[in-house]
Design a protein around this motif. Structure first.
Motif, mmCIF file in Angstrom:
data_model
loop_
_atom_site.group_PDB
_atom_site.id
_atom_site.type_symbol
_atom_site.label_atom_id
_atom_site.label_comp_id
_atom_site.label_asym_id
_atom_site.label_seq_id
_atom_site.Cartn_x
_atom_site.Cartn_y
_atom_site.Cartn_z
ATOM 1 N N SER A 153 -69.581 13.013 17.501
ATOM 2 C CA SER A 153 -70.644 12.527 18.426
ATOM 3 C C SER A 153 -70.083 11.623 19.069
ATOM 4 N N LEU A 154 -69.332 10.399 18.844
ATOM 5 C CA LEU A 154 -68.533 9.508 19.723
ATOM 6 C C LEU A 154 -68.073 10.122 20.914
ATOM 7 N N SER A 187 -76.830 10.839 20.304
ATOM 8 C CA SER A 187 -77.028 9.667 19.798
ATOM 9 C C SER A 187 -77.663 9.534 18.414
ATOM 10 N N ARG A 226 -68.728 11.763 12.727
ATOM 11 C CA ARG A 226 -68.830 10.683 13.898
ATOM 12 C C ARG A 226 -68.182 10.741 14.990
ATOM 13 N N SER A 249 -63.920 7.290 19.022
ATOM 14 C CA SER A 249 -63.651 8.579 18.501
ATOM 15 C C SER A 249 -62.143 8.628 17.766
ATOM 16 N N ASP A 292 -68.512 2.257 16.256
ATOM 17 C CA ASP A 292 -67.936 3.020 15.286
ATOM 18 C C ASP A 292 -67.661 1.856 14.197
ATOM 19 N N LEU A 331 -75.008 10.166 15.913
ATOM 20 C CA LEU A 331 -74.203 9.089 15.493
ATOM 21 C C LEU A 331 -74.897 8.357 14.539
ATOM 22 N N TYR A 365 -74.869 9.596 11.127
ATOM 23 C CA TYR A 365 -73.550 9.550 10.495
ATOM 24 C C TYR A 365 -73.069 8.087 10.121
ATOM 25 N N SER A 366 -73.562 7.277 10.861
ATOM 26 C CA SER A 366 -73.296 5.979 10.392
ATOM 27 C C SER A 366 -74.077 5.279 9.144
#
Ligand SMILES: C[S@@+](CC[C@H](N)C(=O)[O-])C[C@H]1O[C@@H](n2cnc3c(N)ncnc32)[C@H](O)[C@@H]1O
Length: 743
Positions: free
Chosen positions: A115-116, A80, A112, A125, A266, A83, A86-87
């Motif tokens: 992770s997704l 989490s 990302r 993803s 995402d 994510l 990365y976002s």
């Protein structure tokens, strides 16, 4: 901005306060002269327009740091937070820098995506993998990760294609072996192919409009919309995309800046600056009008693969949007240079910039005839604005023009004529723009919580200008309602509307929620007009009962009013000496005679008297009653506090239930306070887990509304008694109006 306002000399401030649309050239010219010699002004404009000063520019170092944090979390199994990092990195990463051999943004999308996938978001993803591939089509790991996501989604054919391309693009032997292993597994389990479009922007609800509308002039509200024909209830009468729209500041991180839907996990960011987020690359491109990620060179590996596979690659890596779709709606493009002003200026000012730029793009506007206020052909209320608002519009118009100069100096010369035109545009936007709303559920899954309740609220997410939608006037008893899908406005009738009737929506306040005085006050504060709708311009029975007291006689169901209500309503009766329905036609001599005759019939007995029952005339001491009611209300207030803190005690509920009996003894059964108190008790009992009792109080609250309607429908004169002059009146202005909704 405050400093800029307060720096203006008092004499000029006074001139601005007194200004009218016709005198704007002079005040704008003086303001411009003053600002030209003010160093503070030049400094502020520099801060707002210089990309070097912009905090919203992209930042490679910060992006790399966030990426490193994401990698660390990923290695520790904290997907989490990986994510999240990365976002964050994607939001600030410049598009044109490399990280090792790969483009940084492509790498971040791939990370990302991993992770997704670990978190179970396979579709998201896969979308992130496609985004990485649009930037770097020969990215073997991205094809491989996409295959894994597709396999999880059951898209085995796609997964097989992804792995074949991954095999082709992978350079290391060990990598190829791993891909081959995966390919063999999926080939063994291969099932049906299913397609999976990425983009989510879809505002099509192609229900044809069922009626033809016309814009007609009304005597009291300017232009308004009416229908040529009778319109059944629930007919869709209007559908329109905005001329321009903008996200509101508090929703910048939660909603897509183009379609205004909630952001998925995402989300994608703007290519050039770190302000907007989009739900998809399609929304991103529609807002920015460019496909900067499009790769120019044909990837080498395409030469070695079959035609089918080549088509597949092109499908995944090409932009799924045509250049004609990009059109003029690239509303963020001119703001998108890492400069600060779109983030700092108020939303309606940035929206005005969007309107101007769209006009310039569409009309090949040459700047010679700067009729900017005519772009939208909408009404404005400049003269009715407060002194403070006029000053604000002056300052923001100058600043906006400075900010737009960078791109459009030749189209928008920096002079007082353009500034006064922008002021008019801003005041049009203040009167005519609409709030785009979305429902917000307390629980994202929209399920009931353990207490059996679910809280839903309407959130204003964006502000938009609709050229046609702006022609609908307001009514406190509207006959149409609006809703939004993405950015599109839909208007639908809520009742049967006869041909020629005005179609009116609510700008906010409605009958049954507030009394007439409160509604008019709110509309005047917000939109600077005095409401002349059918409920406000006439004496309206629901406005009388909403704050009324009971008659002291237990057998009488008449209404007792306090002096604030009688004063206000009596003023309306006085104004009715020229009946409303005749006001627009007073030039006609015959009608004028009829009107005078009718007016003479209203004598003093038509006046409402404070403290006296309108039905039997019995007297109630309002002051003493009010004192008792205030005490009872304090217990309801205490209950509300405990509800807010989610700690409801039995004693507080018991006291509130006792006090509701007092309210019912003194207040009219349809008084809003009774329904609200019942609601509060129901909510408290819900929190305390006593659902049956909660239901009973809910029921009681609903009955206030239901009984209210029933009574009004069956015998409208019960409030007054049959002998009162308000009953059976033939005069249009005093006819009892239809049933309001208590809410
Ligand atoms: C969005 S515009 C509606 C169209 C407008 N009547 C026109 O001529 O362009 C809002 C303006 O219409 C007028 N208006 C709308 N509803 C009204 C009402 N119930 N009573 C009085 N004026 C109203 C006010 O001047 C208000 O500022």
């Amino acid at each position: 901005m405050e400093k800029l306002k307060s720096a203006i000399p008092e004499t000029l401030k006074r001139d601005i306060s007194d200004s009218t649309p016709n005198s704007l050239h002079s005040t704008c010219s003086s303001l411009l002269d003053f600002y030209q010699n003010l160093p503070l002004f030049h400094q502020l404009v520099r801060d707002l327009t210089d990309p070097e000063m912009g905090l919203c520019g992209k930042n490679k170092e910060a992006a790399l740091e966030a990426k490193a944090n994401g990698n660390a979390c990923f290695s520790n199994g904290d997907f989490s937070n990986a994510l999240r990092f990365y976002s964050q990195a994607l939001h600030i990463a410049p598009t044109d820098v490399d990280d090792g051999e790969k483009n940084l943004v492509a790498t971040l999308y791939l990370n990302r995506a991993s992770s997704l996938h670990k978190l179970g978001f396979s579709l998201e993803s896969s979308r992130d993998c496609s985004r990485a591939l649009k930037i770097s089509p020969a990215y073997a790991k991205a094809w491989f990760r996409r295959a894994k996501a597709n396999a999880s989604l059951g898209n085995h054919d796609d997964a097989i294609n992804d792995l074949k391309i991954s095999l082709e693009t992978e350079t290391s032997l060990s990598g190829k072996r791993q891909i081959q292993r995966e390919l063999n597994i999926i080939l063994d389990h291969s099932g049906k192919r299913s397609s999976m479009p990425e983009e989510s922007y879809d505002n099509t609800q192609d229900e044809p409009l069922q009626v033809e509308l016309q814009c007609a002039f009304t005597p009291t509200k300017g232009r308004g919309m009416t229908s040529y024909t009778d319109v059944p209830q629930a007919s869709l009468i209007h559908k329109e995309d905005p001329y321009a729209a903008i996200i509101l500041k508090h929703c910048r991180e939660t909603h897509c800046h183009f379609c205004f839907n909630g952001l998925p996990v995402d989300a994608v960011s703007c290519i050039s600056c770190s302000i907007p987020f989009y739900c998809s690359t399609k929304c991103q491109m529609l807002a920015e009008g460019c496909g900067s990620f499009e790769h120019k060179k044909q990837p080498e590996f395409l030469r070695n693969i079959t035609d089918d596979l080549e088509d597949y690659v092109r499908n995944v890596t090409s932009l799924s949007i045509t250049s004609s779709e990009l059109g003029y709606d690239a509303e963020h493009k001119h703001e998108c240079q890492g400069v600060l002003w779109p983030a700092v200026l108020p939303s309606d000012v940035v929206l005005a910039g969007r309107v101007l730029v769209k006009h310039i793009q569409q009309q090949s506007y040459d700047g010679a005839h700067p009729k900017i206020h005519a772009i939208l052909d909408l009404c404005q209320n400049y003269e009715k604005l407060s002194n403070e608002s006029k000053l604000e519009l002056h300052v923001y118009a100058v600043i906006l023009l400075c900010c737009l100069q960078k791109f459009y100096a030749s189209k928008l010369p920096f002079n007082s004529v353009i500034i006064s035109e922008i002021i008019m545009l801003l005041s049009q936007i203040r009167v005519n723009s609409m709030a785009i709303v979305r429902m917000k559920y307390s629980d994202a899954n929209q399920t009931l919580d353990s207490q059996g309740t679910m809280s839903v609220e309407q959130v204003r997410v964006a502000q938009a200008v609709y050229s046609g939608g702006s022609l609908f006037n307001h009514s406190c008893q509207p006959n149409v309602h609006t809703f939004f899908l993405s950015r599109t406005l839909f208007i639908q009738t809520t009742e049967y509307v006869t041909a020629g009737s005005q179609l009116e929506l609510s700008y906010g306040p409605q009958v049954g929620q507030l009394n007439c005085f409160e509604r008019r006050q709110l509309l005047e504060d917000r939109y600077s007009f005095i409401c002349q709708c059918r409920s406000c311009a006439q004496v309206n029975l629901s406005d009388l009962v909403i704050n009324a007291y009971r008659c002291v006689k237990p057998t009488c169901s008449g209404v007792v009013l306090d002096s604030s209500i009688t004063k206000y309503e009596n003023e309306k009766i006085r104004l009715l000496k020229v009946p409303n329905s005749l006001q627009g036609y007073m030039h006609d001599e015959d009608i004028s005679t009829v009107a005078s005759h009718l007016c003479e019939e209203i004598d003093d007995s038509s006046r409402l008297e404070a403290g006296h029952c309108l039905s039997c005339g019995s007297y109630r001491d309002i002051q003493a009653t009010q004192k008792t009611i205030s005490e009872a209300e304090s217990y309801i207030g205490r209950l509300q506090d405990t509800i807010a803190g989610s700690e409801v005690s039995n004693n507080t509920v018991r006291d509130a239930i006792k006090s509701i009996d007092i309210l019912k003894t003194f207040l009219h059964p349809f008084n809003k306070k009774v329904a609200e108190a019942e609601d509060n008790i129901a909510q408290a009992l819900c929190l305390a887990g006593d659902f049956q009792a909660a239901m009973d109080h809910c029921q009681a609250s609903i009955e206030v509304t239901f009984e209210f309607k029933h009574q009004f429908q069956s015998k409208t004169c019960f409030l007054f008694g049959f002998s009162h002059p308000f009953c059976g009146f033939g005069m249009p202005g005093l006819k009892p109006t239809p049933i309001p909704d208590l809410q």
